[in-house]
Scaffold this active site. Structure first.
Site, mmCIF file in Angstrom:
data_model
loop_
_atom_site.group_PDB
_atom_site.id
_atom_site.type_symbol
_atom_site.label_atom_id
_atom_site.label_comp_id
_atom_site.label_asym_id
_atom_site.label_seq_id
_atom_site.Cartn_x
_atom_site.Cartn_y
_atom_site.Cartn_z
ATOM 1 N N HIS A 36 0.831 -1.067 0.005
ATOM 2 C CA HIS A 36 0.113 -0.086 -0.027
ATOM 3 C C HIS A 36 0.749 1.169 -0.034
ATOM 4 O O HIS A 36 0.669 2.192 -0.605
ATOM 5 C CB HIS A 36 -0.891 0.123 1.150
ATOM 6 N N LYS A 64 -10.195 -8.581 7.780
ATOM 7 C CA LYS A 64 -10.893 -8.620 9.119
ATOM 8 C C LYS A 64 -10.386 -7.509 10.226
ATOM 9 O O LYS A 64 -9.608 -6.812 10.127
ATOM 10 C CB LYS A 64 -10.097 -10.181 9.832
#
Lengths: 278, 182
Positions: free
Chosen positions: B39, B104
Site C-alpha cells: 500500500h 478482518k
C-alpha cells in the site's frame, strides 16, 4: 556436564515450528467443540464450524492453519548441568530457519525501520532460564502480528488493586474487538516490572487451556476475568456470541512498593504452541 | 435475514449497492493482494503520477500475505490480515474506483465515509482460516513488488470465495458493539 548435540535441538525446534502451524493443539480443538456447543447465534456457530473445518484441512493437507505463521517465540528452561554443543541460541535459530523453510511457512521477521524481511524468520525471540538438572525444556509459540498488536503494558497505582486490573484487561479486550481473531486467549502478567510483566504474560499463554492454576485464588481470578470478558458479547470474529475468549491465564511476580505493573498479551484463537524436553 | 449472492469481478455500482451488512457473497474472478508495504508503494506511485500495477476500476483488494505455495498448489495458506493498518490508504484508492477490500477487524470512520461516498463495501473473511480459504484460490501470480516477498502484489483467481459484508455503502456495520461503557 551432559552435552546435547546441536542437531537434536535443531530438529526438535524445526519440528515444533512445522507441527504447531499445521496441527491445532489438542486443548484448543477440545475448547472449540465445547464452546461451539454452547453458542446459540448462527454466526458464532458458523465461525466455529469454519475453524474446525480449517483445522481438519490443515492437518490433512499440511497447509498452515493461518497465513501468519508468526514470529517464533521460545521459552527455554536450560538445566545447569547440560549444555548444547555449538551454542543453544545458534541451534534454536537454525531450527527456526529450517522449520520455516521446510514447512513452507511465511517469514514475517523484518527490520523495524526499512521493513526489509530478514528472509528466514530469524532471529527468533528467545527467553532463557537456568534451572536445576541436566534437561533442556523448550516451549515454542508461533505468535501472529494481528493479535500481538492488541497487547499492552501499563502501570496501575497500587491503590487500584484487583478492580483496576480487571477493568484494564476487560477494556483492552473490548477495544481490540474483532481485530485479534477472537475467540482469543488472554495472558495477564501482574507484578514484576516493565519487562517482567510482559514476559510472564506471554509465558502464561504456554499453559494448556484446560490447566487450572495451582493457587485457588488466582484460579478464581482467571475465571472472574474470563466471565467478564465473555459478557462483552464480541463473540467469534466479532460477530456476536458467548465466546469472546477461550481462556485467561494469569502469572504473578513480586513488584516494587510503588508499582502495580500489568501486561496483557492477546493470543488468537488457534493458540499455536508446542513443547519438548531433551 | 441475510442474503447470499454470487458475484463476479469486476464489481459494479449495482453489485455493491444491493449488499447490506450480514449478506454473504461467493466471489468469482480476479482479486489483488496488498498489505502494509504494498500500500505504501501504491500510494507513492500515485503521488508520482505513475500507472498502478492493476486497474482500480471495479477492483477488489485482499489484505493478505500468503504462505509460500507448496509443490502442486497455486498458493499456501491465505486468510485475511487485520485491516485497520490500511485505513490511511483505503479512502484514496476508493476514490479512484476500488470497489471493495477484504480483511478482518474494524475500519476507521474515514474508511466508512469513503465506502458511502464512492459506493464501495468492506468484506470480512474468516481470520485464521487460511487453509480453508486457500481452497477457493485457483491461480496466483506476482504482478508487482516481487522484492516484498509475502507482501508482493499478487493477482488471484478465485472461485466462490466466501465473504461477509461487514460495512456496506449505506454506513451500516456488522460488528457487535461490546457491552461495556467505553
Amino acid at each position: 556436564m551432559r552435552i546435547i548435540p546441536a542437531a537434536d535441538v535443531i530438529e526438535a525446534v524445526a519440528t515444533m515450528c512445522m507441527e504447531s502451524n499445521v496441527e491445532l493443539p489438542a486443548d484448543v480443538w477440545a475448547k472449540f467443540r465445547e464452546c461451539a456447543a454452547r453458542e446459540e447465534s448462527p454466526s458464532a456457530k458458523e465461525i466455529f464450524r469454519q475453524l474446525l473445518e480449517n483445522a481438519d484441512l490443515a492437518k490433512e493437507t499440511r497447509l498452515p492453519l493461518c497465513q501468519d505463521t508468526g514470529l517464533a517465540v521460545l521459552f527455554v528452561d536450560l538445566g545447569e548441568d547440560c549444555r548444547v554443543e555449538g551454542g543453544l541460541r545458534a541451534a534454536i535459530n537454525e531450527g527456526v530457519r529450517k522449520g520455516y523453510k521446510d514447512g513452507y511457512l511465511r517469514k514475517s521477521a523484518c527490520d523495524p525501520f526499512t521493513r526489509k524481511n530478514t528472509g528466514d524468520n530469524t532471529p527468533a525471540i528467545i527467553h532463557i532460564d537456568l534451572v536445576p538438572g541436566d534437561k533442556l525444556k523448550i516451549f515454542f509459540m508461533a505468535k501472529g502480528g494481528g493479535s500481538e498488536n492488541m497487547s499492552r503494558v501499563t502501570f496501575l497505582s497500587p491503590a487500584q488493586g484487583w478492580p483496576g486490573i480487571k477493568d484494564f484487561v476487560v477494556r483492552r479486550v473490548a477495544e481490540a474487538g474483532p481485530n485479534p481473531c477472537p475467540p482469543t486467549v488472554i495472558g495477564v502478567g501482574i507484578g514484576g516490572n516493565a519487562e517482567l510483566s510482559a514476559i510472564i504474560a506471554k509465558k502464561a499463554l504456554m499453559r494448556s487451556l484446560d490447566d487450572v492454576h495451582p493457587d485457588p485464588d488466582i484460579a478464581a481470578k482467571e475465571k472472574e476475568l474470563l466471565d467478564a470478558i465473555n459478557e462483552l458479547g464480541i463473540g467469534p470474529m466479532g460477530l456476536g456470541g458467548k465466546t469472546t475468549s477461550l481462556g485467561v491465564k494469569i502469572a504473578v511476580a513480586p513488584c516494587h512498593l510503588a508499582s502495580l505493573p500489568l501486561a496483557v498479551n492477546v493470543q488468537c484463537h488457534s493458540s499455536r504452541h508446542r513443547e519438548v524436553i531433551l | 435475514m441475510s442474503t447470499t449472492y454470487k458475484l463476479t469481478t469486476p464489481l459494479t455500482d449495482e453489485d455493491v449497492c444491493k449488499l447490506v451488512i450480514g449478506d454473504v457473497v461467493l466471489l468469482t474472478g480476479t482479486i489483488y493482494t496488498a498489505r502494509d508495504a504494498a500500500h505504501k508503494r501504491l500510494v507513492e506511485s500515485l503521488d508520482k503520477g505513475e500507472t498502478l500495477p492493476f486497474d482500480l476500476k471495479g477492483a477488489l483488494i485482499y489484505y493478505v500475505g500468503p504462505t509460500p505455495a507448496p509443490p502442486g498448489r497455486p498458493i499456501g495458506a491465505a486468510g485475511p490480515t487485520t485491516s485497520y493498518r490500511m485505513d490511511s490508504y483505503a479512502p484514496r484508492l476508493h476514490s479512484l474506483g476500488l470497489k471493495a477490500t477484504i480483511g478482518k477487524g474494524k475500519r476507521s470512520d474515514e474508511v466508512k465515509a469513503a465506502l458511502t461516498a464512492h459506493k464501495a463495501v468492506y468484506f470480512g473473511a474468516t481470520g485464521g482460516a487460511g487453509a480453508l480459504l486457500s481452497q477457493c484460490i485457483k491461480a496466483a501470480r506476482v504482478i508487482a513488488y516481487e522484492d516484498l516477498g509475502p507482501e508482493a502484489i499478487r493477482e488471484l483467481t478465485v472461485v466462490d470465495f466466501p465473504l461477509l459484508v461487514i460495512n456496506d455503502a449505506t454506513g451500516g456495520e456488522l460488528y457487535v458493539k461490546p457491552k461495556l461503557d467505553m
